[in-house]
Every structure is written in structure tokens, then in C-alpha cells.
Design an enzyme around this catalytic site. Sequence first.
Site, PDB file in Angstrom:
ATOM      1  N   HIS A 154     -44.102  13.395 -68.884  1.00 38.37           N
ATOM      2  CA  HIS A 154     -44.756  12.390 -69.734  1.00 38.37           C
ATOM      3  C   HIS A 154     -44.287  12.502 -71.188  1.00 38.37           C
ATOM      4  O   HIS A 154     -45.020  12.142 -72.112  1.00 38.37           O
ATOM      5  CB  HIS A 154     -46.288  12.513 -69.701  1.00 38.37           C
ATOM      6  CG  HIS A 154     -46.855  12.621 -68.332  1.00 38.37           C
ATOM      7  ND1 HIS A 154     -47.239  11.532 -67.591  1.00 38.37           N
ATOM      8  CD2 HIS A 154     -47.077  13.709 -67.538  1.00 38.37           C
ATOM      9  CE1 HIS A 154     -47.697  11.942 -66.407  1.00 38.37           C
ATOM     10  NE2 HIS A 154     -47.586  13.260 -66.355  1.00 38.37           N
ATOM     11  N   SER A 275     -24.951   4.653 -91.769  1.00 37.51           N
ATOM     12  CA  SER A 275     -25.610   3.391 -92.109  1.00 37.51           C
ATOM     13  C   SER A 275     -24.959   2.840 -93.370  1.00 37.51           C
ATOM     14  O   SER A 275     -24.586   3.595 -94.268  1.00 37.51           O
ATOM     15  CB  SER A 275     -27.094   3.657 -92.344  1.00 37.51           C
ATOM     16  OG  SER A 275     -27.646   2.636 -93.149  1.00 37.51           O
ATOM     17  N   LYS A 281     -28.213   8.683 -93.460  1.00 41.13           N
ATOM     18  CA  LYS A 281     -28.324   8.527 -92.010  1.00 41.13           C
ATOM     19  C   LYS A 281     -27.076   8.868 -91.216  1.00 41.13           C
ATOM     20  O   LYS A 281     -25.963   8.631 -91.647  1.00 41.13           O
ATOM     21  CB  LYS A 281     -28.746   7.094 -91.674  1.00 41.13           C
ATOM     22  CG  LYS A 281     -30.198   6.858 -91.973  1.00 41.13           C
ATOM     23  CD  LYS A 281     -30.699   5.614 -91.302  1.00 41.13           C
ATOM     24  CE  LYS A 281     -30.954   5.867 -89.834  1.00 41.13           C
ATOM     25  NZ  LYS A 281     -31.166   4.624 -89.121  1.00 41.13           N
ATOM     26  N   GLU A 288     -26.413   5.318 -77.885  1.00 37.57           N
ATOM     27  CA  GLU A 288     -27.104   4.020 -77.844  1.00 37.57           C
ATOM     28  C   GLU A 288     -26.251   2.964 -77.147  1.00 37.57           C
ATOM     29  O   GLU A 288     -26.759   2.131 -76.385  1.00 37.57           O
ATOM     30  CB  GLU A 288     -27.438   3.556 -79.263  1.00 37.57           C
ATOM     31  CG  GLU A 288     -28.562   4.364 -79.884  1.00 37.57           C
ATOM     32  CD  GLU A 288     -28.723   4.056 -81.369  1.00 37.57           C
ATOM     33  OE1 GLU A 288     -29.833   3.762 -81.773  1.00 37.57           O
ATOM     34  OE2 GLU A 288     -27.728   4.113 -82.112  1.00 37.57           O
TER      35      GLU A 288
END
Length: 438
Positions: A154, A275, A281, A288
Site C-alpha cells: 500500500h 528544468s 531541479k 517518466e
Amino acid sequence: MKLWGGRFKKAENKLMEDFNSSLSFDRRLYYEDIQGSKAHVEMLAKCGILTKEEKENIRNGLDLILSDIENDVLQLEGDYEDIHSFVETNLIERIGQVGKKLHTSRSRNDQVAVDLRLYAKKKAFEVIENIDELKNVIVKLGEENNFLMPGYTHLQRAQVVTFKHHIMAYYNMLSRDKKRVQNAIEIMDESPLGCCALAGTTYNIDRSFTAKELGFKKPVDNFLDGVSDRDYIIELLSCFSIIMMHLSRLSEELILWSSKEFDFILIDDEFSTGSSIMPQKKNPDAAELIRGKTGRVYGSLMSLLTTMKGIPLAYNKDMQEDKEQFFNSLDTILSCLKIMSGMLSTLKVKKENTFNAVKKGFLNATEAADYLVNKGMAFRDAHKVIGEIVLYCEEKGKPIEDINLKELKNFSQLFEDDVYQFIDYENTLSRGIKTELK
Ligand code: ARG
């Protein structure tokens, strides 16, 4: 440029010509198309349908076309309906009238079927090689990082495992993926060449000969089936979808683990991006993109299943739609496997952070309950006692192992000094079946 037209009074509409043409995508079958044609004329000569000289002429012409394509002398473009028309028209231009004999006892239906099977088989082996490469990378990553980390259910910290055991779960998934692709190869390994349009031929040809020449186990048993089934493409797309599902789950974990919230891993600069606005970043774009590209592979599978579901036997032009979907998914899966190998082979695991997460997660709570059970308490009662201890620990901001014996005894008199040994994380892994986690 067409290979038909005798029974037509009017020229084809330009719109229709473009709509019908598949050269822009089936040109990647050029090698298989030429191999298929060479095997075909070899067989025609063997069966006395072509003379030896005619056969030599055609084979030499085909070899020249192949080397011109591979040396960039001949571009795979132009006003041709498909790769088959491209090769045949070029052949006739080069060697003259005898080139027109190539298509004796053959249809583009069995021609495209044999091209696609050869290509799919070759590329499926390439997928297997890339799976093997990724499996090797995973083994190495696991060996180098046999450290404790939290295991989750979970997405909540559950019990202690090792990074190695966690990552090796993917090794096992990939082993099954490989078997699935091997099985698909085994099933598709039959030659449709010689089925002709749908009903075989009046010539006395030798389908076993061409099957052998082209490296297939045997010729297909049924002509209609041979020219019109594409289940091997669907089966590969289904294997690819399962592989992508596995890669996507792994990507999701890498994305989570590389966030500051987890901070378990560092994805190398080589496989990260920045970024354009936030200078601090570092984004896990590789993972992804793999997660994102999973959608298009599932899409191809659905697309082709839907294309095939209502078409009567045998060949129908709908089936030309198989190629773009298959090629796109194939390219996607190959690049995803390579990127995943690159990302994992440069990945750093933050041993201290995974261990701190273990400590903060009360991951020895189940073991602490087992301790009480070993001392004679029923598991349900032990579960309750340890639950109360966890609540107490949370209030104190301490892990269970930092609570002294006196405090523990307030919850149960069964606790003795040996509890600390029993719930020590390293020790929890060396007991019983759990040794396999190491
Ligand atoms: N481009 C076609 C395909 O990919 C080749 C087969 C054409 N056959 C035909 N009867 N028109 O399916």
C-alpha cells in the site's frame, strides 16, 4: 508505378494512390523482401519453372538492389505502391524482361506475409538480447547494493527487505518476459511462402525448400491461414505490452525513490534532465518517458486486435495497418529496454537513507510480535501488544529497539533481554525463509 492495371480504364486518383501506398513504412522490410525473393527463385529453378540462367540473372539483380540500398545509392522512396513493387520494378529496370518472371507462382499476399514473419522473428531475437542485457545490469546492481531497505505494501513501509531482493523481483519478471517472446517465436516459425494469393498454385513448387532456405521450421499447413493471420504480431505486441507494464512499474519506483521525499537513489546526470525555469531541479525524464510510452504499446495491441477482429478470410487490405503499429511498438520497446539498462547501470543507491527509512518505519514490528509468539503468546494478542508499543514509540519518537526492557515489560512480562537480538534488522533477515532476501 504499378504492377497491375491491365483491367483498368482510368488511372488511379492521386488521393487514392497516396492513401493506398505503404512504401513510407514497409520500406523497412526491404532486406526480408529481397531474401524472400531470392529463396523463391532458387526454388523455382530447382523445380524446373525457371532456367538456371534466369535464376542467376534475377538473384544477381536482387543482390545489386540490396547493396545499392545498403550503400545509399538507391533511396527507398518514389511513386511505388509498396516495398514489393519497389523491388520488382527496380529489378525489371535493371535486368529487363526476365525480371518479370520473379513473381511466377507468388502473390504479394504470401510475399508480405513471409517478409513480415522474417522481420518479426529477427526483431524478436533483438528484443530478447536487450532483455538479457537488462537482466545482467539488474543482477550487478543488486549485488552491489545488498543493503537493507523498507519493503512496502500500500506504499506504506511494511517489512524489511534488501535493495537486492527488491530489484531482483524485476529480474524475475524479465525472465518470464523473455520466455513469452521465445514462445511467440516458436509459434510463428512457419513459412507462408507458396500459399500465393490464398489458394496455392498450379505449379509444382516446393514450399519445404523455401521454408528451409529462409530458416523456418516448416511451411504453414493452411494457405488461407498462412496469408491472412497476423496473430504472431498480436502475440508479440501482447508480450511487449507486458514488458512495458513491468518497465513502467520499475520506472514509477525510480521516480518515487529519486524524489526528495524518499531520497533512496540518485539517477545519473546522463539519464536526467533539468528544468528551464527552476535551476535546482533534476528530473527523472527517462523513467517518466518509459512510463508514458507504455500507453502507445498497449494502444498498438488494442488497435491491431480491433483491426483483425472482423475481417473475413483471407487477405484484406485492412491488414496493411499491422505494420505501423508493430514497428512503432518495436522501436519503443527496444529504446525503453536500452534506456532502462543505461539508467540502472549508472544508478547510485543511498544506503544510509534506505536504512534510516527502515528504522523509522518500525519494520521489525512483525518480528517483535513473532518474538512474543515464540514465548507462548497467541499471534492475535501479540499483534495487539506490539501495536500498543508502536503507539508508545511514536509518542517517544523512538524505534522499538531503543525502548528499554523495563518499558517493554510494562506491555508484556514475556519480554527478556534476547528480544533485542531477535528484532535486530540484520538478524531478522537471517532467520528461516528470510535468508533468501539476502
Ligand atoms: N502493402 C500490402 C500490405 O502490407 C502488401 C500486400 C498487398 N496485397 C494485395 N493483395 N494488394 O498488406
